[in-house]
Motif scaffolding. Structure first.
Motif, PDB file in Angstrom:
ATOM      1  N   LEU A  90      -3.206  11.356  31.355  1.00  0.00           N
ATOM      2  CA  LEU A  90      -2.924   9.792  31.423  1.00  0.00           C
ATOM      3  C   LEU A  90      -1.696   9.688  32.262  1.00  0.00           C
ATOM      4  N   GLY A  91      -0.866  10.528  32.266  1.00  0.00           N
ATOM      5  CA  GLY A  91       0.582  10.368  33.208  1.00  0.00           C
ATOM      6  C   GLY A  91      -0.016  10.568  34.681  1.00  0.00           C
ATOM      7  N   GLN A  92      -1.172  11.155  35.016  1.00  0.00           N
ATOM      8  CA  GLN A  92      -1.516  11.353  36.443  1.00  0.00           C
ATOM      9  C   GLN A  92      -2.204  10.117  36.928  1.00  0.00           C
ATOM     10  N   LEU A  93      -3.118   9.500  36.064  1.00  0.00           N
ATOM     11  CA  LEU A  93      -3.483   8.164  36.147  1.00  0.00           C
ATOM     12  C   LEU A  93      -2.494   7.026  36.462  1.00  0.00           C
ATOM     13  N   ILE A  94      -1.555   7.039  35.589  1.00  0.00           N
ATOM     14  CA  ILE A  94      -0.535   6.200  35.960  1.00  0.00           C
ATOM     15  C   ILE A  94       0.345   6.444  37.142  1.00  0.00           C
ATOM     16  N   LYS A  95       0.587   7.496  37.227  1.00  0.00           N
ATOM     17  CA  LYS A  95       1.479   8.158  38.655  1.00  0.00           C
ATOM     18  C   LYS A  95       0.379   7.562  39.969  1.00  0.00           C
ATOM     19  N   ASN A  96      -0.745   7.773  39.595  1.00  0.00           N
ATOM     20  CA  ASN A  96      -1.793   7.543  40.972  1.00  0.00           C
ATOM     21  C   ASN A  96      -2.063   5.802  41.067  1.00  0.00           C
ATOM     22  N   GLY A  97      -1.427   5.196  40.066  1.00  0.00           N
ATOM     23  CA  GLY A  97      -1.592   3.618  40.371  1.00  0.00           C
ATOM     24  C   GLY A  97      -2.007   2.845  39.230  1.00  0.00           C
ATOM     25  N   VAL A  98      -2.988   3.551  38.267  1.00  0.00           N
ATOM     26  CA  VAL A  98      -3.452   2.732  37.130  1.00  0.00           C
ATOM     27  C   VAL A  98      -2.495   2.180  36.370  1.00  0.00           C
ATOM     28  N   ASN A  99      -2.507   0.610  36.565  1.00  0.00           N
ATOM     29  CA  ASN A  99      -1.851  -0.058  35.619  1.00  0.00           C
ATOM     30  C   ASN A  99      -2.240  -1.067  34.611  1.00  0.00           C
ATOM     31  N   ARG A 100      -3.545  -0.939  34.171  1.00  0.00           N
ATOM     32  CA  ARG A 100      -4.082  -1.739  33.277  1.00  0.00           C
ATOM     33  C   ARG A 100      -5.454  -1.006  32.721  1.00  0.00           C
ATOM     34  N   PHE A 101      -5.165  -0.532  31.310  1.00  0.00           N
ATOM     35  CA  PHE A 101      -6.218   0.136  30.745  1.00  0.00           C
ATOM     36  C   PHE A 101      -7.089  -0.961  29.576  1.00  0.00           C
ATOM     37  N   SER A 102      -8.148  -0.646  29.771  1.00  0.00           N
ATOM     38  CA  SER A 102      -9.025  -1.351  28.698  1.00  0.00           C
ATOM     39  C   SER A 102      -9.892  -0.196  27.896  1.00  0.00           C
ATOM     40  N   VAL A 103     -10.034  -0.049  26.634  1.00  0.00           N
ATOM     41  CA  VAL A 103     -10.595   0.773  25.957  1.00  0.00           C
ATOM     42  C   VAL A 103     -11.773  -0.090  25.001  1.00  0.00           C
ATOM     43  N   SER A 104     -12.885   0.508  25.387  1.00  0.00           N
ATOM     44  CA  SER A 104     -14.162  -0.052  24.656  1.00  0.00           C
ATOM     45  C   SER A 104     -14.395   0.490  23.319  1.00  0.00           C
ATOM     46  N   ILE A 105     -14.465  -0.499  22.344  1.00  0.00           N
ATOM     47  CA  ILE A 105     -14.669  -0.005  20.855  1.00  0.00           C
ATOM     48  C   ILE A 105     -15.882  -0.641  20.453  1.00  0.00           C
ATOM     49  N   HIS A 106     -16.901  -0.085  20.125  1.00  0.00           N
ATOM     50  CA  HIS A 106     -18.088  -0.581  19.697  1.00  0.00           C
ATOM     51  C   HIS A 106     -18.287  -0.557  18.297  1.00  0.00           C
ATOM     52  N   ILE A 140     -19.076   2.704  38.721  1.00  0.00           N
ATOM     53  CA  ILE A 140     -18.766   4.134  39.452  1.00  0.00           C
ATOM     54  C   ILE A 140     -19.931   5.279  38.867  1.00  0.00           C
ATOM     55  N   GLY A 141     -20.982   4.847  37.930  1.00  0.00           N
ATOM     56  CA  GLY A 141     -22.011   5.562  37.740  1.00  0.00           C
ATOM     57  C   GLY A 141     -22.394   5.433  36.180  1.00  0.00           C
ATOM     58  N   ASN A 142     -23.040   6.305  35.798  1.00  0.00           N
ATOM     59  CA  ASN A 142     -23.725   6.230  34.192  1.00  0.00           C
ATOM     60  C   ASN A 142     -23.041   7.190  33.634  1.00  0.00           C
ATOM     61  N   SER A 143     -22.361   8.295  33.872  1.00  0.00           N
ATOM     62  CA  SER A 143     -22.263   9.451  33.017  1.00  0.00           C
ATOM     63  C   SER A 143     -21.414   8.920  31.914  1.00  0.00           C
ATOM     64  N   CYS A 144     -21.352   9.870  30.836  1.00  0.00           N
ATOM     65  CA  CYS A 144     -20.602   9.291  29.480  1.00  0.00           C
ATOM     66  C   CYS A 144     -20.420  10.674  28.755  1.00  0.00           C
ATOM     67  N   ASN A 145     -19.204  10.644  27.948  1.00  0.00           N
ATOM     68  CA  ASN A 145     -19.106  11.717  26.953  1.00  0.00           C
ATOM     69  C   ASN A 145     -19.496  11.202  25.420  1.00  0.00           C
ATOM     70  N   ASN A 146     -20.099  10.031  25.500  1.00  0.00           N
ATOM     71  CA  ASN A 146     -20.415   9.612  24.296  1.00  0.00           C
ATOM     72  C   ASN A 146     -21.919   9.603  24.138  1.00  0.00           C
ATOM     73  N   GLU A 147     -22.556   9.653  22.956  1.00  0.00           N
ATOM     74  CA  GLU A 147     -23.780   9.584  22.803  1.00  0.00           C
ATOM     75  C   GLU A 147     -24.229   8.372  21.941  1.00  0.00           C
ATOM     76  N   CYS A 148     -23.744   7.272  22.346  1.00  0.00           N
ATOM     77  CA  CYS A 148     -23.834   6.047  21.431  1.00  0.00           C
ATOM     78  C   CYS A 148     -25.489   5.792  21.330  1.00  0.00           C
ATOM     79  N   ARG A 149     -25.950   5.364  20.126  1.00  0.00           N
ATOM     80  CA  ARG A 149     -27.262   5.282  19.914  1.00  0.00           C
ATOM     81  C   ARG A 149     -27.878   3.972  20.406  1.00  0.00           C
ATOM     82  N   PHE A 150     -26.916   3.128  20.610  1.00  0.00           N
ATOM     83  CA  PHE A 150     -27.180   1.738  21.298  1.00  0.00           C
ATOM     84  C   PHE A 150     -27.325   1.752  22.630  1.00  0.00           C
TER      85      PHE A 150
END
Length: 108
Positions: free
Chosen positions: A92-108, A8-18
């Motif tokens: 989060l509730g809106q995401l689930i209501k709109n259809g998201v049924n699998r979440f992955s969290v990236s932890i570096h 979906i693109g490259n915008s992010c709210n983290n400033e990971c050095r790597f």
């Protein structure tokens, strides 16, 4: 089950050095382009769809995008995120209501 991942693109709210993404190239793919990809995936027999790249929870059309996937009948709607916005229970509730049924969290 056939799965497709849509970037979906490259915008992010983290400033990971790597991070390999140059901050100057950040942005999102527009809704119409993503919509076409979702429809094409469904027509090609995909039943599972994931959204990745940058931080999908920041995309201005995220709820509309996942709702389209739900309406089209994808069995799995997966988002990959750094999880920072998941502390907002309403969002989060809106995401689930709109259809998201699998979440992955990236932890570096």
């Amino acid at each position: 089950m056939k799965n497709i991942e849509i970037n979906i693109g490259n915008s992010c709210n983290n400033e990971c050095r790597f991070c390999m993404v140059d901050h100057d190239s950040r942005g999102f793919v527009d809704y119409k382009t993503i919509e076409k990809e979702i429809i094409r995936a469904k027509k090609n027999g995909f039943e599972s769809i994931g959204f990745l790249g940058g931080e999908f929870t920041l995309h201005p059309d995220i709820l509309k995008i996942v709702k389209l996937a739900k309406i089209l009948g994808f069995k799995i709607i997966h988002i990959i995120s750094n999880g920072r916005k998941y502390n907002n229970e309403k969002f989060l509730g809106q995401l689930i209501k709109n259809g998201v049924n699998r979440f992955s969290v990236s932890i570096h």
